[in-house]
Design a protein around this motif. Sequence first.
Motif, mmCIF file in Angstrom:
data_model
loop_
_atom_site.group_PDB
_atom_site.id
_atom_site.type_symbol
_atom_site.label_atom_id
_atom_site.label_comp_id
_atom_site.label_asym_id
_atom_site.label_seq_id
_atom_site.Cartn_x
_atom_site.Cartn_y
_atom_site.Cartn_z
ATOM 1 N N TRP A 109 0.824 -1.204 0.000
ATOM 2 C CA TRP A 109 0.000 0.000 0.000
ATOM 3 C C TRP A 109 0.865 1.265 0.000
ATOM 4 O O TRP A 109 0.593 2.205 -0.739
ATOM 5 N N GLU A 110 1.920 1.281 0.812
ATOM 6 C CA GLU A 110 2.829 2.441 0.825
ATOM 7 C C GLU A 110 3.470 2.640 -0.545
ATOM 8 O O GLU A 110 3.586 3.762 -1.041
ATOM 9 N N GLU A 111 3.876 1.540 -1.149
ATOM 10 C CA GLU A 111 4.513 1.637 -2.458
ATOM 11 C C GLU A 111 3.514 2.026 -3.537
ATOM 12 O O GLU A 111 3.851 2.749 -4.476
ATOM 13 N N PHE A 112 2.281 1.570 -3.403
ATOM 14 C CA PHE A 112 1.238 1.995 -4.345
ATOM 15 C C PHE A 112 1.076 3.513 -4.298
ATOM 16 O O PHE A 112 1.048 4.179 -5.332
ATOM 17 N N LEU A 113 0.958 4.049 -3.092
ATOM 18 C CA LEU A 113 0.763 5.496 -2.956
ATOM 19 C C LEU A 113 1.934 6.281 -3.541
ATOM 20 O O LEU A 113 1.743 7.274 -4.252
ATOM 21 N N ALA A 114 3.140 5.827 -3.276
ATOM 22 C CA ALA A 114 4.322 6.529 -3.775
ATOM 23 C C ALA A 114 4.413 6.448 -5.292
ATOM 24 O O ALA A 114 4.672 7.456 -5.964
ATOM 25 N N LEU A 115 4.203 5.256 -5.851
ATOM 26 C CA LEU A 115 4.291 5.120 -7.306
ATOM 27 C C LEU A 115 3.156 5.869 -7.989
ATOM 28 O O LEU A 115 3.362 6.511 -9.025
ATOM 29 N N ASP A 116 1.983 5.828 -7.408
ATOM 30 C CA ASP A 116 0.857 6.558 -7.987
ATOM 31 C C ASP A 116 1.153 8.053 -8.053
ATOM 32 O O ASP A 116 0.898 8.699 -9.078
ATOM 33 N N ASP A 117 1.708 8.605 -6.993
ATOM 34 C CA ASP A 117 2.084 10.027 -7.001
ATOM 35 C C ASP A 117 3.116 10.315 -8.084
ATOM 36 O O ASP A 117 3.016 11.309 -8.811
ATOM 37 N N THR A 118 4.103 9.449 -8.199
ATOM 38 C CA THR A 118 5.158 9.636 -9.198
ATOM 39 C C THR A 118 4.589 9.587 -10.610
ATOM 40 O O THR A 118 4.868 10.461 -11.440
ATOM 41 N N LEU A 119 3.777 8.574 -10.896
ATOM 42 C CA LEU A 119 3.241 8.422 -12.248
ATOM 43 C C LEU A 119 2.229 9.518 -12.576
ATOM 44 O O LEU A 119 2.149 9.967 -13.734
ATOM 45 N N THR A 120 1.488 9.967 -11.584
ATOM 46 C CA THR A 120 0.568 11.084 -11.814
ATOM 47 C C THR A 120 1.352 12.327 -12.205
ATOM 48 O O THR A 120 1.003 13.024 -13.164
#
Length: 193
Positions: A164-175
């Motif tokens: 979940w932490e990695e999802f949030l971080a990658l989602d922010d990066t890709l956004t």
Amino acid sequence: MPTPSPLLRALHDPGPRTLPDEAAALLRTLDAPPRLAAHLRLVHDVAYELVERLAVRYPELQLDREAVLFGAATHDVGKTAHVSELSGPGSAHEEAGRELLLAHGITPDRARFAATHAAWTRPDIELEDLLVSVADKIWKNKRVPELEDLVIRRLAEASGRTVWEEFLALDDTLTALGEGAEERLAFQAAYPL
């Protein structure tokens, strides 16, 4: 002074980062379509930003940055042999690109990206291949949850943090990376097929 060819303009016009010298020289040798050169610059540029952000968040991550950048810069080189796939669907360029790179002296570990950039569901795929695939999607702000989930799992394994932490971080990066899609699409469209 003569006007540069459309290919040279696509390789050197102001905008995204220029390609690694080896990739640019190969595209000149192949007389690549200018739009392909522009596309490869865009995907390379996004891959550069992606690996830079990952390096900050994951300093311990074992990642072959140069392989990702070369892979992004050459992933669609097979479209020089399958030009119809520049403007339409098709996958013939993938293996053709790998073979073309090998024929031009590129090592198998670097030539593989031409074949793997759309084969990210294979069980033997490396993180570097996944990152080239992500860059090839996010340059135009296309999100592919299944692909992103594979990256997230690899990052969670490497970091020891939760998925979940990695999802949030990658989602922010890709956004954030996806926000430049309109400008990138305009840059690519400015060059002929």
